[in-house]
Design a protein around this motif. Structure first.
Motif, PDB file in Angstrom:
ATOM      1  N   ALA A   1       0.843  -1.199   0.000  1.00 16.96           N
ATOM      2  CA  ALA A   1       0.000   0.000   0.000  1.00 16.96           C
ATOM      3  C   ALA A   1       0.873   1.241   0.000  1.00 16.96           C
ATOM      4  O   ALA A   1       2.049   1.204   0.374  1.00 16.96           O
ATOM      5  CB  ALA A   1      -0.919   0.001   1.225  1.00 16.96           C
ATOM      6  N   ILE A   2       0.290   2.361  -0.431  1.00 12.23           N
ATOM      7  CA  ILE A   2       0.915   3.674  -0.264  1.00 12.23           C
ATOM      8  C   ILE A   2      -0.095   4.601   0.387  1.00 12.23           C
ATOM      9  O   ILE A   2      -1.312   4.466   0.190  1.00 12.23           O
ATOM     10  CB  ILE A   2       1.407   4.272  -1.597  1.00 12.23           C
ATOM     11  CG1 ILE A   2       0.290   4.341  -2.637  1.00 12.23           C
ATOM     12  CG2 ILE A   2       2.592   3.519  -2.139  1.00 12.23           C
ATOM     13  CD1 ILE A   2       0.715   5.022  -3.925  1.00 12.23           C
ATOM     14  N   ASN A   3       0.406   5.513   1.181  1.00  6.40           N
ATOM     15  CA  ASN A   3      -0.425   6.492   1.867  1.00  6.40           C
ATOM     16  C   ASN A   3      -0.240   7.842   1.183  1.00  6.40           C
ATOM     17  O   ASN A   3       0.825   8.445   1.259  1.00  6.40           O
ATOM     18  CB  ASN A   3      -0.023   6.582   3.345  1.00  6.40           C
ATOM     19  CG  ASN A   3      -0.900   7.568   4.123  1.00  6.40           C
ATOM     20  OD1 ASN A   3      -1.674   8.316   3.550  1.00  6.40           O
ATOM     21  ND2 ASN A   3      -0.757   7.554   5.437  1.00  6.40           N
ATOM     22  N   VAL A   4      -1.276   8.299   0.507  1.00  2.00           N
ATOM     23  CA  VAL A   4      -1.246   9.606  -0.155  1.00  2.00           C
ATOM     24  C   VAL A   4      -1.741  10.628   0.858  1.00  2.00           C
ATOM     25  O   VAL A   4      -2.944  10.762   1.095  1.00  2.00           O
ATOM     26  CB  VAL A   4      -2.122   9.613  -1.420  1.00  2.00           C
ATOM     27  CG1 VAL A   4      -1.985  10.952  -2.144  1.00  2.00           C
ATOM     28  CG2 VAL A   4      -1.756   8.459  -2.345  1.00  2.00           C
ATOM     29  N   LYS A   5      -0.819  11.337   1.474  1.00  2.00           N
ATOM     30  CA  LYS A   5      -1.172  12.290   2.518  1.00  2.00           C
ATOM     31  C   LYS A   5      -2.093  13.384   1.969  1.00  2.00           C
ATOM     32  O   LYS A   5      -1.775  14.030   0.966  1.00  2.00           O
ATOM     33  CB  LYS A   5       0.092  12.924   3.110  1.00  2.00           C
ATOM     34  CG  LYS A   5       0.925  11.963   3.954  1.00  2.00           C
ATOM     35  CD  LYS A   5       0.161  11.580   5.209  1.00  2.00           C
ATOM     36  CE  LYS A   5       0.931  10.646   6.115  1.00  2.00           C
ATOM     37  NZ  LYS A   5       0.146  10.260   7.318  1.00  2.00           N
ATOM     38  N   GLY A   6      -3.243  13.557   2.631  1.00  3.42           N
ATOM     39  CA  GLY A   6      -4.207  14.562   2.192  1.00  3.42           C
ATOM     40  C   GLY A   6      -4.960  14.187   0.941  1.00  3.42           C
ATOM     41  O   GLY A   6      -5.682  15.011   0.367  1.00  3.42           O
ATOM     42  N   GLY A   7      -4.836  12.919   0.504  1.00  2.67           N
ATOM     43  CA  GLY A   7      -5.433  12.513  -0.769  1.00  2.67           C
ATOM     44  C   GLY A   7      -6.893  12.125  -0.697  1.00  2.67           C
ATOM     45  O   GLY A   7      -7.485  11.761  -1.713  1.00  2.67           O
ATOM     46  N   ALA A   8      -7.512  12.218   0.485  1.00  2.00           N
ATOM     47  CA  ALA A   8      -8.914  11.804   0.623  1.00  2.00           C
ATOM     48  C   ALA A   8      -9.862  12.706  -0.169  1.00  2.00           C
ATOM     49  O   ALA A   8     -11.030  12.381  -0.335  1.00  2.00           O
ATOM     50  CB  ALA A   8      -9.318  11.780   2.094  1.00  2.00           C
ATOM     51  N   THR A   9      -9.355  13.821  -0.687  1.00  2.00           N
ATOM     52  CA  THR A   9     -10.213  14.729  -1.459  1.00  2.00           C
ATOM     53  C   THR A   9     -10.407  14.255  -2.898  1.00  2.00           C
ATOM     54  O   THR A   9     -11.220  14.822  -3.631  1.00  2.00           O
ATOM     55  CB  THR A   9      -9.590  16.142  -1.482  1.00  2.00           C
ATOM     56  OG1 THR A   9      -8.254  16.050  -1.985  1.00  2.00           O
ATOM     57  CG2 THR A   9      -9.556  16.737  -0.078  1.00  2.00           C
ATOM     58  N   LEU A  10      -9.663  13.227  -3.316  1.00  2.00           N
ATOM     59  CA  LEU A  10      -9.834  12.734  -4.688  1.00  2.00           C
ATOM     60  C   LEU A  10     -11.247  12.197  -4.887  1.00  2.00           C
ATOM     61  O   LEU A  10     -11.807  11.534  -4.008  1.00  2.00           O
ATOM     62  CB  LEU A  10      -8.817  11.628  -5.005  1.00  2.00           C
ATOM     63  CG  LEU A  10      -7.511  12.083  -5.686  1.00  2.00           C
ATOM     64  CD1 LEU A  10      -6.716  13.001  -4.765  1.00  2.00           C
ATOM     65  CD2 LEU A  10      -6.674  10.884  -6.092  1.00  2.00           C
ATOM     66  N   SER A  11     -11.822  12.493  -6.049  1.00  2.00           N
ATOM     67  CA  SER A  11     -13.184  12.069  -6.356  1.00  2.00           C
ATOM     68  C   SER A  11     -13.222  10.599  -6.750  1.00  2.00           C
ATOM     69  O   SER A  11     -12.189   9.986  -7.037  1.00  2.00           O
ATOM     70  CB  SER A  11     -13.749  12.911  -7.500  1.00  2.00           C
ATOM     71  OG  SER A  11     -13.047  12.623  -8.703  1.00  2.00           O
ATOM     72  N   ARG A  12     -14.419  10.035  -6.808  1.00  2.00           N
ATOM     73  CA  ARG A  12     -14.574   8.646  -7.228  1.00  2.00           C
ATOM     74  C   ARG A  12     -14.113   8.469  -8.681  1.00  2.00           C
ATOM     75  O   ARG A  12     -13.494   7.455  -9.037  1.00  2.00           O
ATOM     76  CB  ARG A  12     -16.041   8.204  -7.079  1.00  2.00           C
ATOM     77  CG  ARG A  12     -16.289   6.733  -7.421  1.00  2.00           C
ATOM     78  CD  ARG A  12     -15.415   5.822  -6.568  1.00  2.00           C
ATOM     79  NE  ARG A  12     -15.519   4.438  -6.966  1.00  2.00           N
ATOM     80  CZ  ARG A  12     -16.349   3.554  -6.393  1.00  2.00           C
ATOM     81  NH1 ARG A  12     -17.158   3.947  -5.412  1.00  2.00           N
ATOM     82  NH2 ARG A  12     -16.376   2.318  -6.794  1.00  2.00           N
ATOM     83  N   LYS A  13     -14.362   9.486  -9.517  1.00  2.00           N
ATOM     84  CA  LYS A  13     -13.915   9.419 -10.902  1.00  2.00           C
ATOM     85  C   LYS A  13     -12.382   9.355 -10.969  1.00  2.00           C
ATOM     86  O   LYS A  13     -11.810   8.583 -11.751  1.00  2.00           O
ATOM     87  CB  LYS A  13     -14.417  10.638 -11.673  1.00  2.00           C
ATOM     88  CG  LYS A  13     -13.972  10.659 -13.122  1.00  2.00           C
ATOM     89  CD  LYS A  13     -14.414  11.937 -13.825  1.00  2.00           C
ATOM     90  CE  LYS A  13     -13.884  11.965 -15.256  1.00  2.00           C
ATOM     91  NZ  LYS A  13     -14.218  13.245 -15.951  1.00  2.00           N
ATOM     92  N   GLU A  14     -11.727  10.144 -10.134  1.00  2.00           N
ATOM     93  CA  GLU A  14     -10.269  10.150 -10.106  1.00  2.00           C
ATOM     94  C   GLU A  14      -9.726   8.812  -9.608  1.00  2.00           C
ATOM     95  O   GLU A  14      -8.714   8.306 -10.121  1.00  2.00           O
ATOM     96  CB  GLU A  14      -9.750  11.299  -9.246  1.00  2.00           C
ATOM     97  CG  GLU A  14      -9.979  12.670  -9.865  1.00  2.00           C
ATOM     98  CD  GLU A  14      -9.635  13.805  -8.925  1.00  2.00           C
ATOM     99  OE1 GLU A  14      -8.936  14.747  -9.347  1.00  2.00           O
ATOM    100  OE2 GLU A  14     -10.078  13.746  -7.757  1.00  2.00           O
ATOM    101  N   LEU A  15     -10.404   8.227  -8.628  1.00  2.00           N
ATOM    102  CA  LEU A  15      -9.987   6.913  -8.131  1.00  2.00           C
ATOM    103  C   LEU A  15     -10.168   5.836  -9.201  1.00  2.00           C
ATOM    104  O   LEU A  15      -9.335   4.934  -9.330  1.00  2.00           O
ATOM    105  CB  LEU A  15     -10.781   6.556  -6.872  1.00  2.00           C
ATOM    106  CG  LEU A  15     -10.480   7.412  -5.636  1.00  2.00           C
ATOM    107  CD1 LEU A  15     -11.449   7.084  -4.507  1.00  2.00           C
ATOM    108  CD2 LEU A  15      -9.039   7.186  -5.169  1.00  2.00           C
ATOM    109  N   ASP A  16     -11.237   5.947  -9.976  1.00  2.00           N
ATOM    110  CA  ASP A  16     -11.444   4.994 -11.075  1.00  2.00           C
ATOM    111  C   ASP A  16     -10.334   5.128 -12.121  1.00  2.00           C
ATOM    112  O   ASP A  16      -9.887   4.134 -12.705  1.00  2.00           O
ATOM    113  CB  ASP A  16     -12.814   5.237 -11.734  1.00  2.00           C
ATOM    114  CG  ASP A  16     -13.969   4.797 -10.843  1.00  2.00           C
ATOM    115  OD1 ASP A  16     -13.720   4.026  -9.886  1.00  2.00           O
ATOM    116  OD2 ASP A  16     -15.112   5.238 -11.093  1.00  2.00           O
ATOM    117  N   GLU A  17      -9.894   6.357 -12.367  1.00  2.00           N
ATOM    118  CA  GLU A  17      -8.801   6.583 -13.320  1.00  2.00           C
ATOM    119  C   GLU A  17      -7.506   5.941 -12.808  1.00  2.00           C
ATOM    120  O   GLU A  17      -6.738   5.365 -13.590  1.00  2.00           O
ATOM    121  CB  GLU A  17      -8.596   8.083 -13.547  1.00  2.00           C
ATOM    122  CG  GLU A  17      -9.729   8.739 -14.343  1.00  2.00           C
ATOM    123  CD  GLU A  17      -9.586  10.248 -14.394  1.00  2.00           C
ATOM    124  OE1 GLU A  17      -8.684  10.793 -13.694  1.00  2.00           O
ATOM    125  OE2 GLU A  17     -10.383  10.892 -15.107  1.00  2.00           O
TER     126      GLU A  17
END
Length: 595
Positions: free
Chosen positions: A331-347
């Motif tokens: 795993a990797i921890n993207v600090k502050g990355g919880a703001t990414l949208s579902r569309k961005e996560l799908d990408e």
């Protein structure tokens, strides 16, 4: 040409005229970048490779020159004579090297006219790359491209001076040589005088530089053209340039020390950057464990963390099965990355699939804890253990890949690099070097059902691993080393095999029988029996190194006449069709008609 210029002699390059020259008569020659008519007074921006200077033509001062200037258009080639003067108050341009002065023109000659170019040649115009490459001779007039090529020249000049000071000899090796395909495909050249036989263009001078060590030249270098018939990317070309070096009576540390000095000198002299020495080092295994790839970008964190032991018995079947089948979960921890949208996560999910991953699991750290489709599969203790190992905090985004060792590392490692760029975590002017060492000597090719060399078959095994060549060759490590800069491998080398018996054993391990080895590499095997010294070397990609130094996005921006990603030259239309007479002379009959 003498009739056109007469007794006119250029006194300065345009970009060299500064306030120091005020009051002097100058003769300048170049291309008209821009012409402006201010109701009688005409201004021309004259450009050459060193920069741009403003010319002022006053009808009262010289009506004849002013009349010629009235006919001038962009990209006309002109010569002028005049006096350097300070620019009038309020018209100084601090952004230009010549911005404090202008030339009051007393005489002007039009040396050649020009058609209207298909695009503006200043540094601010965005032009489609295919148009630029079609008219490369015009694109090369643009200041940005010229600056790239002049910096490239500065790099090669620095390399020659540095290596000369270190006792290296510049020796040329053949361009027409023998095909010994290992890895990429060769470019083949038919021989007219030896019907049915072919030369190959060299993928590198590897064998010849080793033979130079056998010959006693001790320290060799060459800035050499190499050729590989392979699929291309933004940082690859079918023909490319290497800074190629080889040294005798050395070990790995000797080569690294000399080459670190060369790279530090290049960065200091080319772009004024001080490189700290010695550079960082990292084993191949550590690079995979922490970054997933063997060319890690150290400008930012996002390190990979293995969690296989924490999820092996979990209720999430995807993770548990991956571990149970001999794979792993990272795993990797993207600090502050919880703001990414579902569309961005799908990408991001689609991105890791490029590298063989079946999917990407994600977790957003919220005030309520894990927000994720997989949260329900873990116990409270498992969640606490995962949070602790991954340093998960409110607002973080956790990304997981579960697959084989190879797929997990590469998919998550490439994703790390992708996120580094996408989130602007890496600064262009931050240069982080690392030597990656202790590579595997061999890897198993499932399709070919044999071992293949990780670097090349002339790389020496670590001394303590030589017995493994007989018992367990897949575990043997190589005396190989790559220099990685900001996630790009800029150089790779190794200590070579200098013992003929070990070289023959390597060929055997790779499924190259004695007869085949004799046909392909007989001259090398013979040479190793005549007192070959311990030796090693390295090759740096000049194109890729210059690309990083200039901050260019494509390797084509630092090569004078590059090929496209389809290995074609849009300007000269190479490769081209040859006539039947040439083919008959070469004893060639085409099986496929060219399009």
């Amino acid at each position: 040409m003498n009739d056109v210029l007469g007794d006119w002699k250029r006194s300065h390059y345009c970009g060299q005229v500064t306030a120091v020259e005020v009051g002097r008569e100058v003769c300048l020659m170049g291309w008209v970048q821009r012409r402006r008519d201010h109701g009688g007074l005409i201004f021309i921006d004259l450009r050459d490779r060193e920069g741009v200077i403003q010319l002022a033509l006053d009808p009262d001062r010289d009506p004849e020159a002013h009349g010629k200037a009235d006919r001038v258009r962009n990209e006309f080639v002109v010569a002028i004579k005049g006096k350097v003067s300070p620019r009038p108050e309020g018209t100084v341009n601090p952004k230009m090297k010549t911005g404090e002065v202008e030339v009051e023109v007393s005489d002007l000659r039009i040396l050649n006219t020009a058609k209207t170019p298909p695009f503006m040649l200043d540094e601010y115009t965005e032009v489609a790359e295919n148009i630029r490459l079609k008219h490369r001779y015009l694109d090369l007039r643009r200041p940005a491209v010229q600056n790239n090529l002049m910096l490239r020249y500065q790099v090669t000049r620095t390399v020659r001076r540095y290596l000369d000071g270190q006792g290296f000899l510049d020796i040329e090796t053949p361009v027409l040589t023998k095909s010994t395909p290992e890895g990429a495909r060769d470019y083949l050249v038919p021989s007219r005088v030896n019907p049915g036989t072919f030369y190959a263009l060299p993928q590198s001078p590897q064998l010849f530089k080793q033979l130079l060590m056998v010959s006693g030249f001790d320290r060799y270098f060459q800035i050499v053209r190499c050729f590989r018939d392979e699929d291309l990317r933004a940082d690859r070309q079918p023909e490319f340039t290497q800074i190629d070096c080889e040294m005798s009576f050395v070990d790995r540390d000797d080569v690294i020390r000399v080459m670190e000095g060369m790279i530090a000198t290049i960065f200091k002299e080319a772009i004024g950057v001080d490189v700290s020495l010695p550079m960082a080092r990292m084993t191949y295994q550590e690079a995979l464990a922490r970054y997933g790839v063997d060319n890690p970008d150290l400008r930012f964190g996002l390190e990979l963390v293995e969690i296989s032991d924490l999820v092996a018995s979990s209720g999430f079947k995807v993770f548990a099965d991956a571990v149970g089948n001999g794979g792993m979960v990272k795993a990797i921890n993207v600090k502050g990355g919880a703001t990414l949208s579902r569309k961005e996560l799908d990408e991001l999910t689609e991105f890791v699939k490029i590298y063989g991953a079946k999917g990407l699991a994600w977790v957003k750290m919220t005030e309520e804890g894990w927000q994720s489709p997989i949260a329900k599969f873990f116990t409270a203790d498992e969640l606490a253990a995962l949070n602790g190992r991954l340093d998960a905090q409110l607002g973080d985004l956790l990304l997981f890949v579960a697959d084989s060792f190879r797929v997990t590392n590469e998919a998550l490692g490439r994703l790390r690099g992708h996120l580094g760029q996408r989130l602007s975590l890496a600064k262009k002017d931050d240069y982080q070097f690392v030597w990656v060492t202790d590579f595997p000597l061999l890897e198993w090719d499932e399709e070919a059902r044999r071992h293949v060399a990780v670097h090349h078959p002339f790389t020496a095994p670590m001394d303590e691993d030589v017995p493994l060549l007989t018992t367990d060759p897949g575990k043997a490590r190589a005396k190989a080393y790559d220099l990685v800069l900001n996630g790009s491998e800029i150089g790779g080398g190794s200590i070579r095999i200098h013992d003929q018996a070990v070289q023959s054993q390597m060929f055997e391990l790779m499924g190259i029988g004695e007869e085949e080895a004799r046909v392909k590499f007989g001259f090398l095997l013979d040479a190793l029996e005549f007192g070959a010294p311990p030796h090693g070397g390295i090759a740096f990609g000049l194109d890729r190194l210059t690309m990083i130094l200039t901050g260019s996005e494509s390797i084509r921006d630092v090569i004078a006449f590059p090929k496209t990603q389809k290995a074609t030259c849009l300007m000269s239309e190479a490769p081209g069709v040859v006539d039947e007479k040439q083919l008959r002379e070469l004893h060639i009959k085409l099986a496929v008609k060219p399009k």
